[in-house]
Design a protein around this motif. Structure first.
Motif, mmCIF file in Angstrom:
data_model
loop_
_atom_site.group_PDB
_atom_site.id
_atom_site.type_symbol
_atom_site.label_atom_id
_atom_site.label_comp_id
_atom_site.label_asym_id
_atom_site.label_seq_id
_atom_site.Cartn_x
_atom_site.Cartn_y
_atom_site.Cartn_z
ATOM 1 N N ARG A 10 -58.724 -41.486 2.142
ATOM 2 C CA ARG A 10 -59.003 -42.805 1.739
ATOM 3 C C ARG A 10 -58.312 -43.793 2.741
ATOM 4 O O ARG A 10 -58.310 -44.754 3.363
ATOM 5 C CB ARG A 10 -57.553 -43.561 0.805
ATOM 6 C CG ARG A 10 -57.473 -42.429 -0.513
ATOM 7 C CD ARG A 10 -56.407 -42.749 -1.271
ATOM 8 N NE ARG A 10 -55.333 -43.968 -1.731
ATOM 9 C CZ ARG A 10 -54.436 -44.006 -0.961
ATOM 10 N NH1 ARG A 10 -53.456 -43.315 -0.944
ATOM 11 N NH2 ARG A 10 -53.686 -44.998 -1.097
ATOM 12 N N TRP A 84 -58.001 -46.817 -3.667
ATOM 13 C CA TRP A 84 -59.507 -46.796 -3.078
ATOM 14 C C TRP A 84 -59.977 -48.004 -1.643
ATOM 15 O O TRP A 84 -60.060 -48.062 -1.368
ATOM 16 C CB TRP A 84 -60.496 -45.798 -3.322
ATOM 17 C CG TRP A 84 -59.847 -44.843 -2.997
ATOM 18 C CD1 TRP A 84 -59.378 -44.191 -4.607
ATOM 19 C CD2 TRP A 84 -60.528 -43.225 -2.653
ATOM 20 N NE1 TRP A 84 -59.689 -42.415 -4.569
ATOM 21 C CE2 TRP A 84 -59.794 -42.778 -3.087
ATOM 22 C CE3 TRP A 84 -61.406 -43.185 -1.144
ATOM 23 C CZ2 TRP A 84 -59.795 -40.717 -2.884
ATOM 24 C CZ3 TRP A 84 -60.794 -42.101 -0.682
ATOM 25 C CH2 TRP A 84 -60.172 -40.716 -1.968
ATOM 26 N N CYS A 235 -55.240 -43.181 -7.138
ATOM 27 C CA CYS A 235 -55.214 -43.596 -5.387
ATOM 28 C C CYS A 235 -54.972 -41.299 -5.177
ATOM 29 O O CYS A 235 -55.388 -41.623 -4.010
ATOM 30 C CB CYS A 235 -54.017 -43.562 -4.645
ATOM 31 S SG CYS A 235 -52.404 -42.835 -5.375
#
Length: 416
Positions: A10, A84, A235
């Motif tokens: 990420r 993301w 996430c």
């Protein structure tokens, strides 16, 4: 080698997006920004093409593509965008990094908070400048800043955006996703039994140690063990946190990405909405590409001058009509064009210069006159066709029609 973490991926995705978003307005294609909706001229610069407001159908197609694309993406991958790629999430991640940097300078809470908010304010101002660069030429903006001649609209827009971004990053962050963002509600309507989600493995709930690492690390402040929740942004912070705790015992994470949720997790079923949305998206994409393919980089309009609609020279002489032309050159290269007329025998076109040059990405207004002999006019109103042709390549040839009118006749048969 360290263990694979979703946070590392990420972070790489966030920096990639940051470089692209910051640098894109400064990349020039044909002398203009690669991507910018120029507010002063109401034009969209898109990687070497210029879409004028008169081509509004392009904006409609782009809006339809975006809307259907979001629906399709949500059905397939859930809220993976939120965790993301969403700018809100990425900016929130950067703000947390700024807070960690502030902690390096001072261990005292008051100084740490002051440094953190100062850095956040500076960061927000920079983000606001980059945001404005998508609507005003960044090179002109930087030149105005250096010469201290920034216009009031630009300055107050920057001040407003800076303030809003600062307040968001300092006090809101992921709470925006849970309480304000419409996509959080929108996506719940498009989830199905095969959408990608992050979920707690309820079949192994007995293995949970109750450490609550997944709860403490969640930026949205939810407990993933309680099932699918609208606040979850996918996430994967909880996945990494659970993995770190479970690695101590050489066991796998209890939280992970999976298809579906609840009792339907992992079940493969027909997905008619995927087929329907894919068909709609493909159809509109093909139509959009076709419109780009047939798009002509120049267009014009002809309006007969009502103030001087016609003028007769002599009783049986020539008839004169005046016209106003607006010609748009939508390309980033200059063009040389020639104007011609058809529809009336032996009609003469009077124009100051023919062929004529049109500068790149600009419009010109021309006033032209057409003379026609009275004997060649069989009806009072005749359709006259104006044709604009590229004088060099001859490949571009477009036409517009306008009426040619001659005066009424008196009772004695004399033209008046």
């Amino acid at each position: 080698m360290g263990r694979f973490t979703f946070r590392a991926w990420r972070t790489a995705a966030a920096w990639t997006q940051a470089v692209l978003m910051v640098g894109l307005p400064f990349v020039r294609v044909g002398g203009e920004s690669a991507l910018r909706f120029d507010v002063p001229t109401i034009k969209l610069y898109f990687f070497g093409s210029v879409i004028w407001v008169s081509e509004a159908y392009f904006f409609l197609l782009v809006l339809l593509l975006f809307t259907i694309g979001v629906m399709l993406f949500t059905v397939l991958y859930g809220r993976i965008w939120c965790g993301w790629m969403c700018p809100q999430t990425i900016l929130s991640d950067f703000s947390r990094s700024i807070e960690r940097i502030a902690a390096w300078f001072s261990g005292h809470r008051i100084f740490r908070v002051a440094i953190s908010h100062t850095l956040l304010a500076v960061f927000s101002a920079i983000v606001a400048v980059d945001l404005i660069a998508y609507f005003v030429s960044p090179y002109d903006l930087l030149a105005d800043v250096r010469s201290r001649s920034v216009g009031p609209w630009t300055f107050w827009s920057w001040a407003l955006f800076s303030t809003l971004i600062y307040l968001n990053l300092a006090f809101v962050r992921q709470r925006f996703c849970a309480s304000v963002c419409p996509y959080a509600r929108f996506q719940s309507a498009f989830f199905d039994q095969s959408s990608l989600t992050i979920a707690f493995d309820t079949s192994r709930s007995g293995e949970c140690m109750g450490c609550e690492a997944c709860v403490r690390t969640c930026p949205a402040g939810i407990d993933i063990r309680k099932g699918l929740q609208v606040e979850c942004i996918n996430c994967a912070e909880c996945v990494d946190a659970c993995s770190r705790q479970r690695d101590r015992y050489a066991k796998g994470s209890l939280v992970n990405y999976q298809r579906g949720y609840g009792d339907h997790a992992g079940q493969a079923k027909p997905r008619p909405r995927v087929l329907l949305l894919s068909l709609l998206f493909s159809t509109i994409a093909v139509l959009f590409l076709y419109q780009i393919y047939i798009r002509v980089p120049v267009d014009f309009w002809v309006v007969r001058d009502e103030r001087q609609s016609y003028h007769q020279i002599g009783v049986q002489g020539n008839i004169l009509n005046a016209y106003s032309l607006l010609i748009e050159n939508r390309s980033l290269s200059p063009g040389i064009y020639q104007l011609s007329i058809t529809g009336i025998k032996d009609a003469d076109l009077v124009i100051t210069q023919n062929p004529f040059r049109i500068p790149p990405n600009s419009s010109v207004s021309l006033r032209v006159y057409v003379f026609a002999k009275r004997q060649n006019l069989s009806v009072r109103t005749t359709r006259l066709r104006f044709t604009l042709t590229n004088a060099l390549s001859k490949e571009i040839r477009i036409g517009q029609e306008a009426p040619f009118i001659y005066p009424e006749r008196s009772d004695k048969g004399v033209d008046i």
